[in-house]
Design an enzyme around this catalytic site. Structure first.
Site, PDB file in Angstrom:
ATOM      1  N   ALA A 260      -0.181 -39.364  33.331  1.00  0.00           N
ATOM      2  CA  ALA A 260      -1.370 -39.489  32.693  1.00  0.00           C
ATOM      3  C   ALA A 260      -1.758 -41.184  32.984  1.00  0.00           C
ATOM      4  CB  ALA A 260      -1.461 -39.170  31.493  1.00  0.00           C
TER       5      ALA A 260
ATOM      6  N   MET B 173       2.463 -46.027  31.866  1.00  0.00           N
ATOM      7  CA  MET B 173       3.794 -46.577  31.412  1.00  0.00           C
ATOM      8  C   MET B 173       4.918 -45.853  31.759  1.00  0.00           C
ATOM      9  SD  MET B 173       2.572 -46.596  27.358  1.00  0.00           S
ATOM     10  CE  MET B 173       0.507 -47.206  27.082  1.00  0.00           C
ATOM     11  N   SER B 174       4.890 -45.201  33.106  1.00  0.00           N
ATOM     12  CA  SER B 174       6.033 -44.477  33.365  1.00  0.00           C
ATOM     13  C   SER B 174       6.125 -44.576  34.783  1.00  0.00           C
ATOM     14  CB  SER B 174       5.814 -42.971  33.097  1.00  0.00           C
ATOM     15  OG  SER B 174       4.814 -42.397  33.577  1.00  0.00           O
TER      16      SER B 174
ATOM     17  N   HIS C 227       5.335 -34.422  24.815  1.00  0.00           N
ATOM     18  CA  HIS C 227       6.217 -34.308  25.701  1.00  0.00           C
ATOM     19  C   HIS C 227       7.125 -33.548  25.195  1.00  0.00           C
ATOM     20  CE1 HIS C 227       5.233 -37.953  28.550  1.00  0.00           C
ATOM     21  NE2 HIS C 227       4.238 -37.977  27.541  1.00  0.00           N
TER      22      HIS C 227
ATOM     23  N   ASN D 144      -8.384 -41.521  31.372  1.00  0.00           N
ATOM     24  CA  ASN D 144      -9.390 -42.350  30.704  1.00  0.00           C
ATOM     25  C   ASN D 144      -9.761 -43.636  31.602  1.00  0.00           C
ATOM     26  OD1 ASN D 144      -6.470 -43.026  29.640  1.00  0.00           O
ATOM     27  ND2 ASN D 144      -7.681 -45.091  29.555  1.00  0.00           N
TER      28      ASN D 144
ATOM     29  N   HIS E 223      -4.170 -41.931  22.001  1.00  0.00           N
ATOM     30  CA  HIS E 223      -3.390 -41.068  22.953  1.00  0.00           C
ATOM     31  C   HIS E 223      -3.788 -39.382  22.916  1.00  0.00           C
ATOM     32  CE1 HIS E 223       0.316 -39.422  24.521  1.00  0.00           C
ATOM     33  NE2 HIS E 223       0.523 -38.722  23.494  1.00  0.00           N
TER      34      HIS E 223
ATOM     35  N   SER F 182       2.391 -36.486  30.377  1.00  0.00           N
ATOM     36  CA  SER F 182       1.616 -35.920  29.189  1.00  0.00           C
ATOM     37  C   SER F 182       0.573 -34.936  29.513  1.00  0.00           C
ATOM     38  CB  SER F 182       0.779 -37.280  28.909  1.00  0.00           C
ATOM     39  OG  SER F 182       1.466 -38.237  28.552  1.00  0.00           O
TER      40      SER F 182
ATOM     41  N   TYR G 270       9.806 -47.549  26.716  1.00  0.00           N
ATOM     42  CA  TYR G 270       9.186 -48.034  25.314  1.00  0.00           C
ATOM     43  C   TYR G 270       9.994 -47.229  24.182  1.00  0.00           C
ATOM     44  CZ  TYR G 270       5.746 -44.287  25.662  1.00  0.00           C
ATOM     45  OH  TYR G 270       5.394 -42.778  25.923  1.00  0.00           O
ATOM     46  N   GLU G 271      10.533 -46.255  24.478  1.00  0.00           N
ATOM     47  CA  GLU G 271      11.178 -45.366  23.487  1.00  0.00           C
ATOM     48  C   GLU G 271      12.407 -46.083  23.154  1.00  0.00           C
ATOM     49  OE1 GLU G 271      11.243 -40.883  24.025  1.00  0.00           O
ATOM     50  OE2 GLU G 271      10.219 -41.697  26.046  1.00  0.00           O
TER      51      GLU G 271
HETATM   52  N1  HPA Z   1      -2.831 -47.274  30.023  1.00  0.00           N
HETATM   53  C1  HPA Z   1      -1.707 -47.080  30.027  1.00  0.00           C
HETATM   54  N2  HPA Z   1      -1.343 -45.787  30.035  1.00  0.00           N
HETATM   55  C2  HPA Z   1      -2.015 -44.824  30.006  1.00  0.00           C
HETATM   56  C3  HPA Z   1      -3.361 -44.740  30.007  1.00  0.00           C
HETATM   57  C4  HPA Z   1      -3.999 -46.250  29.967  1.00  0.00           C
HETATM   58  O1  HPA Z   1      -5.158 -46.483  29.762  1.00  0.00           O
HETATM   59  N3  HPA Z   1      -3.909 -43.689  29.939  1.00  0.00           N
HETATM   60  C5  HPA Z   1      -3.099 -42.854  29.733  1.00  0.00           C
HETATM   61  N4  HPA Z   1      -1.818 -43.322  30.089  1.00  0.00           N
END
Ligand code: HPA
Length: 278
Positions: A118, A216-217, A66, A240, A252, A35, A90-91
């Site tokens: 990310a 998530m990856s 992406h 974050n 996001h 990301s 998740y896609e």
């Molecule tokens: N959680 C999951 N995936 C993420 C996050 C998060 O806080 N930040 C960026 N990708």
């Protein structure tokens, strides 16, 4: 589910052939750009960009931020294959589709892949913009790209995961980042299915299990690459603090904005890392 393992080599051959019709470049390194990090590929010399959707057995990326393309080119003379964006579980795609891009890199002869992503930070003392070298992972997706019949020509049935992330290469990446004055961290990445961000209770769970970051990856890609004997390095941009760790809600667009704000430093770091592997 990968019930058709005997077809995997054939599929990889098809994808490699489609790429070779567009470029004769033989990549030595692979890089997956997560990301907001995709712009690194734009700085490759002599680059050829092929949207995922034009390649057999790949799916177009559907995530904002992406681009979803294979980009081949050279960085300071080193031939590299980049994925600008990636495909997520998740896609709605099968695990085999999620990892097909990195398997294609391996099939093209790449022996080392840098996976970037990310992620949310689980440690309250960390800050958005920190960069974490992945020392290990927790696969909390309850899925694996190795489900089903195994093709021993691709890799072993029971691949070892003791050093999922190559220690020497990770040490080098950490040292390069520190030398550039970047806020480098190291830790364990917990990969969850998403696409909802975690609940604070899930973040506490990840922390208790030993994670420093959640995302998530990446974890399925690492498994597929280790299955094929490829060395992996992982780099998370902590965009974050994870849910319940920082104040406020997750969004996001904020994740993308923080990753983009780190773009110039990340391009420099990835570039320096490529040169260090010469
Ligand atoms: N959680 C999951 N995936 C993420 C996050 C998060 O806080 N930040 C960026 N990708």
């Amino acid at each position: 589910m990968n019930h058709e393992a005997p077809r995997l080599l054939e599929q990889l051959h098809n994808t490699c052939t489609a790429i070779r019709l567009k470029t004769a470049l033989a990549p030595r390194l692979g890089i997956v750009l997560g990301s907001g990090l995709g712009s690194f590929a734009d700085s490759l010399a002599g680059r050829v960009s092929i949207p995922f959707g034009e390649l057999p057995h790949m799916a177009p990326s559907r995530v904002v931020g992406h681009a979803g393309a294979f980009v081949l080119g050279t960085w300071q003379g080193v031939p590299v294959a980049c994925m600008q964006g990636r495909i997520h579980l998740y896609e709605g795609h099968d695990e085999t589709v999620v990892v097909h891009g990195v398997r294609t890199m391996a099939a093209m002869g790449v022996k080392t892949v840098l996976l970037t992503n990310a992620a949310g930070g689980v440690d309250a003392s960390w800050a958005p913009g920190d960069l974490m070298v992945m020392r290990d992972h927790l696969n909390l997706t309850a899925r694996t790209p190795l489900m089903g019949l195994n093709d021993d020509r691709v890799g072993p049935r029971f691949p070892d995961m003791t050093e999922a992330y190559a220690r020497d290469l990770s040490d080098a990446l950490l040292a390069l980042g520190r030398a550039q004055g970047l806020p480098m961290r190291e830790g364990v990445y917990a990969g969850l299915l998403g696409p909802s961000y975690e609940t604070p209770a899930e973040v506490r769970m990840a922390r208790i299990l030993g994670a420093q970051a959640v995302g998530m990856s990446t974890v399925l890609e690492t498994i597929a690459l280790r299955h094929m004997g490829v060395r992996v390095v992982g780099l998370s941009c902590i965009t974050n603090l994870a849910a319940g760790i920082g104040a406020g809600l997750l969004d996001h667009s904020e994740v993308e904005a923080v990753a983009k704000a780190r773009r110039a430093e990340l391009v420099q770091l990835v570039g320096a890392w490529i040169e260090s592997t010469k």
